[in-house]
Design a protein around this motif. Structure first.
Motif, PDB file in Angstrom:
ATOM      1  N   ILE A 153     -24.819  49.225 -70.300  1.00  0.00           N
ATOM      2  CA  ILE A 153     -23.974  49.055 -71.479  1.00  0.00           C
ATOM      3  C   ILE A 153     -24.307  50.099 -72.539  1.00  0.00           C
ATOM      4  O   ILE A 153     -23.420  50.759 -73.098  1.00  0.00           O
ATOM      5  CB  ILE A 153     -24.120  47.634 -72.053  1.00  0.00           C
ATOM      6  CG1 ILE A 153     -23.537  46.598 -71.081  1.00  0.00           C
ATOM      7  CG2 ILE A 153     -23.437  47.520 -73.422  1.00  0.00           C
ATOM      8  CD1 ILE A 153     -23.829  45.168 -71.455  1.00  0.00           C
ATOM      9  N   GLN A 154     -25.600  50.258 -72.823  1.00  0.00           N
ATOM     10  CA  GLN A 154     -25.996  51.170 -73.898  1.00  0.00           C
ATOM     11  C   GLN A 154     -25.722  52.631 -73.560  1.00  0.00           C
ATOM     12  O   GLN A 154     -25.535  53.449 -74.469  1.00  0.00           O
ATOM     13  CB  GLN A 154     -27.475  50.976 -74.234  1.00  0.00           C
ATOM     14  CG  GLN A 154     -27.763  49.654 -74.929  1.00  0.00           C
ATOM     15  CD  GLN A 154     -29.194  49.518 -75.365  1.00  0.00           C
ATOM     16  OE1 GLN A 154     -30.106  50.066 -74.747  1.00  0.00           O
ATOM     17  NE2 GLN A 154     -29.419  48.759 -76.429  1.00  0.00           N
ATOM     18  N   LYS A 155     -25.673  52.952 -72.291  1.00  0.00           N
ATOM     19  CA  LYS A 155     -25.358  54.322 -71.896  1.00  0.00           C
ATOM     20  C   LYS A 155     -23.949  54.698 -72.358  1.00  0.00           C
ATOM     21  O   LYS A 155     -23.688  55.850 -72.757  1.00  0.00           O
ATOM     22  CB  LYS A 155     -25.476  54.460 -70.374  1.00  0.00           C
ATOM     23  CG  LYS A 155     -25.355  55.883 -69.862  1.00  0.00           C
ATOM     24  CD  LYS A 155     -25.589  55.936 -68.360  1.00  0.00           C
ATOM     25  CE  LYS A 155     -25.455  57.362 -67.832  1.00  0.00           C
ATOM     26  NZ  LYS A 155     -25.670  57.404 -66.348  1.00  0.00           N
ATOM     27  N   SER A 156     -23.030  53.753 -72.322  1.00  0.00           N
ATOM     28  CA  SER A 156     -21.652  53.999 -72.751  1.00  0.00           C
ATOM     29  C   SER A 156     -21.388  53.574 -74.191  1.00  0.00           C
ATOM     30  O   SER A 156     -20.575  54.185 -74.884  1.00  0.00           O
ATOM     31  CB  SER A 156     -20.681  53.253 -71.824  1.00  0.00           C
ATOM     32  OG  SER A 156     -20.744  53.748 -70.509  1.00  0.00           O
ATOM     33  N   TYR A 157     -22.081  52.509 -74.639  1.00  0.00           N
ATOM     34  CA  TYR A 157     -21.817  51.966 -75.973  1.00  0.00           C
ATOM     35  C   TYR A 157     -23.137  51.709 -76.706  1.00  0.00           C
ATOM     36  O   TYR A 157     -23.556  50.563 -76.894  1.00  0.00           O
ATOM     37  CB  TYR A 157     -21.006  50.676 -75.864  1.00  0.00           C
ATOM     38  CG  TYR A 157     -19.702  50.855 -75.118  1.00  0.00           C
ATOM     39  CD1 TYR A 157     -18.648  51.561 -75.694  1.00  0.00           C
ATOM     40  CD2 TYR A 157     -19.527  50.353 -73.825  1.00  0.00           C
ATOM     41  CE1 TYR A 157     -17.453  51.747 -75.025  1.00  0.00           C
ATOM     42  CE2 TYR A 157     -18.333  50.533 -73.142  1.00  0.00           C
ATOM     43  CZ  TYR A 157     -17.306  51.236 -73.745  1.00  0.00           C
ATOM     44  OH  TYR A 157     -16.126  51.424 -73.073  1.00  0.00           O
ATOM     45  N   PRO A 158     -23.824  52.774 -77.109  1.00  0.00           N
ATOM     46  CA  PRO A 158     -25.163  52.640 -77.703  1.00  0.00           C
ATOM     47  C   PRO A 158     -25.201  51.911 -79.041  1.00  0.00           C
ATOM     48  O   PRO A 158     -26.264  51.437 -79.444  1.00  0.00           O
ATOM     49  CB  PRO A 158     -25.620  54.099 -77.857  1.00  0.00           C
ATOM     50  CG  PRO A 158     -24.360  54.897 -77.924  1.00  0.00           C
ATOM     51  CD  PRO A 158     -23.403  54.189 -77.011  1.00  0.00           C
ATOM     52  N   LYS A 159     -24.063  51.794 -79.728  1.00  0.00           N
ATOM     53  CA  LYS A 159     -24.054  51.174 -81.047  1.00  0.00           C
ATOM     54  C   LYS A 159     -23.702  49.693 -81.012  1.00  0.00           C
ATOM     55  O   LYS A 159     -23.725  49.026 -82.041  1.00  0.00           O
ATOM     56  CB  LYS A 159     -23.076  51.913 -81.962  1.00  0.00           C
ATOM     57  CG  LYS A 159     -23.480  53.355 -82.242  1.00  0.00           C
ATOM     58  CD  LYS A 159     -22.513  54.022 -83.208  1.00  0.00           C
ATOM     59  CE  LYS A 159     -22.933  55.456 -83.500  1.00  0.00           C
ATOM     60  NZ  LYS A 159     -21.998  56.109 -84.465  1.00  0.00           N
ATOM     61  N   HIS A 160     -23.367  49.161 -79.840  1.00  0.00           N
ATOM     62  CA  HIS A 160     -22.967  47.762 -79.745  1.00  0.00           C
ATOM     63  C   HIS A 160     -24.177  46.825 -79.780  1.00  0.00           C
ATOM     64  O   HIS A 160     -25.277  47.196 -79.357  1.00  0.00           O
ATOM     65  CB  HIS A 160     -22.192  47.518 -78.447  1.00  0.00           C
ATOM     66  CG  HIS A 160     -20.833  48.148 -78.450  1.00  0.00           C
ATOM     67  ND1 HIS A 160     -19.914  47.933 -77.441  1.00  0.00           N
ATOM     68  CD2 HIS A 160     -20.214  48.978 -79.335  1.00  0.00           C
ATOM     69  CE1 HIS A 160     -18.814  48.614 -77.699  1.00  0.00           C
ATOM     70  NE2 HIS A 160     -18.973  49.253 -78.835  1.00  0.00           N
ATOM     71  N   THR A 161     -23.957  45.604 -80.244  1.00  0.00           N
ATOM     72  CA  THR A 161     -24.996  44.569 -80.249  1.00  0.00           C
ATOM     73  C   THR A 161     -25.036  43.878 -78.888  1.00  0.00           C
ATOM     74  O   THR A 161     -23.999  43.687 -78.254  1.00  0.00           O
ATOM     75  CB  THR A 161     -24.714  43.540 -81.357  1.00  0.00           C
ATOM     76  OG1 THR A 161     -24.924  44.167 -82.627  1.00  0.00           O
ATOM     77  CG2 THR A 161     -25.619  42.314 -81.262  1.00  0.00           C
ATOM     78  N   ILE A 162     -26.244  43.510 -78.464  1.00  0.00           N
ATOM     79  CA  ILE A 162     -26.416  42.807 -77.191  1.00  0.00           C
ATOM     80  C   ILE A 162     -27.179  41.509 -77.437  1.00  0.00           C
ATOM     81  O   ILE A 162     -28.199  41.485 -78.124  1.00  0.00           O
ATOM     82  CB  ILE A 162     -27.176  43.681 -76.174  1.00  0.00           C
ATOM     83  CG1 ILE A 162     -26.325  44.906 -75.797  1.00  0.00           C
ATOM     84  CG2 ILE A 162     -27.539  42.877 -74.926  1.00  0.00           C
ATOM     85  CD1 ILE A 162     -27.023  45.898 -74.897  1.00  0.00           C
TER      86      ILE A 162
END
Length: 267
Positions: A55-64
């Motif tokens: 996920i972070q590889k494509s969307y590093p600014k999103h919350t998990i």
């Protein structure tokens, strides 16, 4: 396929491959107790890291938000990924091949994308808000039952809330007497996916967590179902008490369950 759903599928498949390999080498699985009747393994943690990396590889600014990692707050909190690397860890630990990877995405507080992947059967359930639910890329719908007679219901016993056993068993008994059968698989995400795909007709459970049910909730809704708490409201993500079925069947299930609700269950 929506780009974010595509990433979720990639993450689920990656984690699923790791889990399936570990399932064949049970002697290498390390088990820890997180609490009473609550377990975590090294495989849960490794699978979760695989999902987070993808996920972070494509969307590093999103919350998990993960079962094991807690909350990883990103710069863009409008996008929240809710993940359970192995929903059904106890089944996994015991060698029972009934567990799944569950990944959901909320956008501005609304469920938007969902993936549930069964790595043992290779079954993929997906949903996108406004675009329906799919099983292995084929559209699915809930069974439109109007009454409990002849239905198959799914549930899991409240093993983390044994103080509520009497209330739960009262609901179970009355639903069981009206339905054809009630089955317990101890994997909420698959129970909800099975409601969405028509494999079971309804589902009820006490004490779930958002990472267990977020993806399955969107699938059930996109397949034409209704998801509520035990009073017919929308507090299930906080209370953990959840019911899912076709709208007519949900209404009948709630009617049968109502006499057994404790005051706490009505909040």
């Amino acid at each position: 396929m929506h780009p974010m759903l595509n990433i979720a599928v990639r993450a689920a498949r990656g984690a699923g491959s790791l889990i399936a390999r570990a399932f064949e080498n049970a002697d290498k699985v390390e088990v820890e107790a997180k609490g009473s009747n609550d377990f975590v393994t090294n495989v849960d943690k490794d699978a979760e890291q695989t999902i987070i990396y993808t996920i972070q590889k494509s969307y590093p600014k999103h919350t998990i938000i993960g079962e094991e990692c807690g909350i990883i707050t990103g710069e863009d909190n409008d996008y929240q990924w809710i993940i359970d690397p192995i929903d059904g860890t106890t089944n996994f630990v015991k060698g029972i091949p009934h567990f799944a990877v569950s990944i959901a995405l909320k956008v501005k507080g609304k469920l938007d994308q969902a993936v549930i992947y069964d790595p043992i059967r290779g079954e993929l359930f997906t949903a996108s808000r406004g675009n329906g639910a799919q099983f292995n890329n084929a559209r699915v719908r809930v069974k439109a039952h109007k009454e409990l007679a002849g239905t198959i219901l799914a549930t899991s016993f409240p093993h983390k809330q044994k103080a509520s056993t009497d209330a739960y068993m009262g609901m179970f008994k009355d639903l069981f007497l009206k339905a054809a059968d009630v089955r317990s698989g101890s994997c909420p995400s698959l129970d909800l996916a099975y409601v969405a795909s028509g494999r079971v007709d309804g589902y009820f459970q006490m004490g779930t967590k958002p990472w267990n049910t977020a993806a399955g909730e969107l699938m059930a809704i996109e397949a034409g179902g209704l998801v509520t708490d035990f009073t017919g409201g929308h507090n299930h993500s906080k209370s953990g008490n959840i019911v899912a079925a076709s709208p007519r069947l949900t209404k009948e299930m709630l009617t049968v369950m109502r006499p057994h609700l404790s005051p706490a269950m009505k909040l």
